[in-house]
Write an enzyme that holds these catalytic residues in place. Structure first.
Site, short mmCIF file in Angstrom:
data_model
loop_
_atom_site.label_atom_id
_atom_site.label_comp_id
_atom_site.label_asym_id
_atom_site.label_seq_id
_atom_site.Cartn_x
_atom_site.Cartn_y
_atom_site.Cartn_z
CB SER A 39 28.24 75.54 50.65
OG SER A 39 27.28 74.92 49.50
CG ASP A 162 25.68 77.65 49.43
OD1 ASP A 162 26.48 78.37 49.75
OD2 ASP A 162 25.62 76.66 49.01
#
Length: 298
Positions: A39, A162
């Site tokens: 991320s 993510d």
């Protein structure tokens, strides 16, 4: 001569801005040989692996064009319909990937001066995917598709979201880059075994909380718990907690504050890391914490 170290940089949305300051402090004390990132850790780690300095990355984060990427909580100040419209405008024209391409000059991961792995989660197979080749911009985009803030990223046979969905602190994949000494930087909210008892008969004025605010808060709290579990299962040689508890979930005070906090936290942990038994004490503290939940910790 500096000691070599590889880094594991976790996710945390805007909290991940602390990675920039942590990188500054770590680079002062170590030669960084590779980075594994999830991320925001993949975005900032990817830019550093490309050769950009922490100060250059901070300048990018402070740029108004980058604000919704490096500080997506800014959307929380908008009504849900308006926030959705902003995201569609940003992403619908491919501007997010275009921005990443501009930052990285379309560099391939294989061309980077140091090892780099971005961690993403494939919705189609419900499995984690390690991205260690191909366009760096695509890897950063795939790893940072935080649900509800950014749509999934289609890439070949994959539909990525993510990487923090399964590995918010990807220590499991630290061996994907060279280096014998591992430093992990966690920016997620702390896990607590404390609770308060309900008080009845007290009324306060309710403030509006939008659905996406509830969702992101819940995701980050859960990821904080998973990150600690992963740290206990695969303890790094040095663990840096760079989560700024003075900031709210939707604090938009700016990248520089997060940078300064991350720098200070990393400097302090690096200094303490020379103390005998430092990591053993951290591991024991978190084992005891998770034991209060009745869970087996590593």
């Amino acid at each position: 001569m500096k000691r070599e170290a590889k880094l594991v940089l976790g996710g945390g949305a805007a909290y991940g801005l602390a990675h920039i300051g942590a990188l500054e402090a770590i680079a002062e004390a170590f030669d960084i040989t590779g980075i594994v990132g999830t991320s925001m850790g993949a975005i900032i780690g990817g830019l550093y692996a490309l050769g950009k300095t922490p100060q250059e990355i901070l300048s990018i984060a402070l740029d108004s064009k980058s604000e919704l990427i490096f500080n997506p909580f800014k959307l929380s100040r908008l009504p849900l319909a308006a926030a959705t419209s902003v995201r569609r405008g940003l992403l619908g024209r491919g501007q997010l990937l275009s921005l990443f391409n501009n930052w990285t000059e379309r560099t391939l991961i294989e061309e980077l001066p140091m090892g780099f792995v971005a961690v993403a989660f494939d919705l189609r197979k419900s499995s984690t995917v390690l991205i260690d080749r191909g366009p760096l911009a695509m890897a950063m985009r795939a790893s940072s598709s935080l649900p509800l803030l950014f749509p999934p990223h289609a890439w070949g046979k994959y539909l990525f979201v993510d990487g923090g969905v399964e590995h918010p602190l990807p220590l499991a994949f630290a061996d994907g880059v060279p280096g014998a000494f591992t430093i992990a930087v966690n920016v997620l909210p702390p896990v607590s075994a404390q609770a308060e008892r309900i008080e009845t008969g007290i009324t306060e004025k309710n403030r509006r909380i939008w659905p996406h605010q509830v969702f992101i808060r819940s995701v980050l709290l859960n990821q904080g718990y998973v990150a600690i579990q992963e740290m206990l299962q695969r303890p790094p040689d040095l663990y840096i907690d760079a989560h700024d508890q003075s900031k709210g979930f939707f604090d938009i005070s700016g990248a520089r504050d997060f940078y300064e906090y991350g720098y200070k936290a990393a400097r302090e942990r690096i200094a303490e890391g020379h103390e005998t038994g430092f990591m053993e004490r951290i591991v024991e503290r978190y084992r005891n914490l998770l034991a209060r939940f009745g869970r087996k910790a590593g």
